[in-house]
Write an enzyme that holds these catalytic residues in place. Structure first.
Site: not given
Ligand code: TXE
Length: 495
Positions: A246-247, A250-251, A269, A303, A399
């Site tokens: 994910g982002s 959040t990561g 990742e 990503c 990004e």
């Molecule tokens: O991502 P999040 P989001 C980027 C892209 C996008 C931004 C936000 O720039 O605009 O991230 O997207 C879960 N504890 N990418 O909000 O927040 C959430 O429910 C545990 C890059 O969707 O990173 C989802 O299942 N989990 C990326 C997952 O985490 C939590 C691909 C990703 O959410 C959480 C997508 C928490 N505190 C978006 N908060 C890539 N690298 O491929 C949220 N989640």
């Protein structure tokens, strides 16, 4: 061309009460909140998914714990491989159904959904299936002195970590879930997956298939809902590893929470601001189709996609003209139309984010093509090509995760290396040239988990993938996933 007709099985699935999949059963709590799943092409709700309650998250982890110590522990490595291969077969058998769900839910072109997301999910599963019987330790002869004739031997074992939480983003919800599920099951772990609240559908169908092929109840579970569900999983005392995609923000939060909970292992990742470098000798007629595919597939929501392209100054005008013309001619429309090359952004939140970037355009960048929304229904924006004059331009540093690519000229190889590395991120970078000797000399100097030459974004199950710097921790695929999903136990024996 008209849209593909939806399969009856897709229509039936969308009409069902959907929710978490715990211990082999879809469990919908009547009292729980419901998330409407929105089709980004029509902005209409296409399904209703019941959010997991805190009690259901606990139940899913408990089911995974039982399976880890019970049914899955009793499944031999060979049998695990057989089951993963059967799941790959089922994905292929139900490929059109899964692809249609993906196109409806995430706005992914039906061609990309079929040929990349669904097809590669099966390829990855077969790769993981092959590893199940090949996870080994080593035998060691210790150097301890022998006083009275005693001897020593030692060996190592790779033991599964336990229950894994797999947190999945919205861009490739099926394939990324399969990466986590395949890694966990191949090593003997069990898993609780949490899809993105925006795109849970293809994964909810996939878990039904895990039951059909005979994967024991509890080995694979899914809990639905927003970030708080992921947070509860991350902080759960019985979760031994979190595999997150994910982002970056959040990561970082997930990594910190996992460490605080119980030193829970993590693989992160995350995103990046991936560069592509076009050296002076490139054949642009070959490079332009490559860039089109890598930077604009799934509307740039990948990503590892390149968002900043450094081009030798002698070639930048030619690249602007050719890539700009190719982008302007892309057919934009419904992802269910096989002739369409460019669909909507995946969800409203992301559309709003890209629109906010468009509103910041014009201060230092030349717009070569795009830069606007399409208008009408759906989260459609134009594929966008910019040219900046300052390496610190926001379109070269932030990004966007969308179809926005920014060009900058460079003059020397030294300047290029500095530009490539001038970022907190380090997921993927590419060099485009016919001068392989020069490329090989540059590779060690590029701060990135992945470097491609004359290609970009391609992932293969045999090649480790992951970020350096702020793009993540750990590697997926290759043999690297085994280290990430197992604990190394050393055994010493005196005899
Ligand atoms: O991502 P999040 P989001 C980027 C892209 C996008 C931004 C936000 O720039 O605009 O991230 O997207 C879960 N504890 N990418 O909000 O927040 C959430 O429910 C545990 C890059 O969707 O990173 C989802 O299942 N989990 C990326 C997952 O985490 C939590 C691909 C990703 O959410 C959480 C997508 C928490 N505190 C978006 N908060 C890539 N690298 O491929 C949220 N989640």
């Amino acid at each position: 061309m008209s849209e593909v007709a939806l399969l009856d099985s897709v229509v039936t699935f969308l009409a069902k009460p959907l929710g978490s999949f715990i211990d082999g059963v879809t469990t919908v709590d009547e009292q729980a909140a419901v998330t409407e799943v929105i089709n980004p092409t029509t902005e209409q709700s296409i399904a209703r998914v019941s959010d997991a309650t805190p009690a259901q998250v606990d139940a899913a982890v408990a089911a995974a714990s039982r399976a880890f110590k019970g049914s899955w522990a009793q499944t031999s490595p060979y049998q695990r491989g057989v089951l993963l291969n059967k799941l790959a077969d089922a994905i292929e058998l139900h490929g059109e159904e899964l692809a249609q769900l993906e196109a409806l839910n995430s706005g992914k072109s039906i061609n990309v959904a079929r040929g990349l997301e669904v097809a590669q999910s099966a390829v990855f599963l077969r790769y993981f299936a092959g590893w199940t019987t090949k996870i080994t330790g080593e035998s060691i002869i210790p150097s301890l002195p022998s006083m009275n004739g005693e001897q020593y031997t030692a060996f190592t074992r790779r033991e599964p970590l336990g229950v894994v939480a797999g947190i999945v983003p919205w861009n490739f919800p099926l394939m990324i879930a399969v990466w986590k599920l395949g890694s966990a099951l191949a090593t003997g772990c069990t898993i609780v997956l949490k899809p993105s609240e925006f795109s849970p559908l293809s994964l909810l169908r996939l878990v039904e298939l895990t039951k059909d092929v005979g994967i024991p109840d509890g080995a694979v579970n899914v809990v639905t809902g927003a970030g708080r569900i992921g947070q509860q999983l991350t902080e759960h005392g019985d979760v031994r590893k979190v595999s997150f995609t994910g982002s970056v923000p959040t990561g970082i939060a997930v990594g910190a929470a996992a460490m605080t909970a119980k030193l829970t292992r993590v693989t992160l990742e995350l995103g990046g601001k991936n560069p592509a470098a076009l050296l002076a000798d490139v054949n642009l007629d070959e490079v332009v189709p490559g860039l089109l595919m890598t930077a604009f597939t799934h509307q740039g929501q990948i990503c590892a996609s390149p968002e900043r392209i450094y081009v030798h100054r002698s070639r930048i005008d030619e690249l602007s003209a050719k890539l700009g013309a190719a982008l302007a001619s892309l057919k934009i429309g419904s992802p269910l139309d096989e002739s369409v090359q460019f669909g909507p952004l995946a969800n409203k939140a992301h559309y709003d984010k890209i629109v906010s970037y468009f509103e910041r355009l014009g201060d230092g960048q030349e717009i070569i093509t795009g830069g606007r929304t399409v208008g009408g229904t759906g989260y459609f924006v134009e594929p966008t090509l910019l040219r900046a004059c300052n390496p610190k331009d926001l379109f070269l540093t932030e990004e966007t995760f969308g179809p926005i690519v920014c060009l900058l000229p460079f003059d020397s190889d030294e300047e290029l290396i500095e530009l490539l590395n001038d970022t907190p991120y380090g997921l993927g970078a590419s060099i485009w040239t016919n001068d392989l000797s020069k490329a090989l000399r540059m590779i060690p100097r590029i701060e990135s988990g992945m470097v491609w030459v004359n290609m970009h974004t391609f992932l293969d199950p045999a090649v480790p993938f992951g970020g350096s710097k702020s793009s993540g921790v750990g590697r997926e695929f290759g043999s690297a996933f085994i280290d990430a999903f197992t604990e190394l136990k050393s055994v010493m024996i005196r005899y």
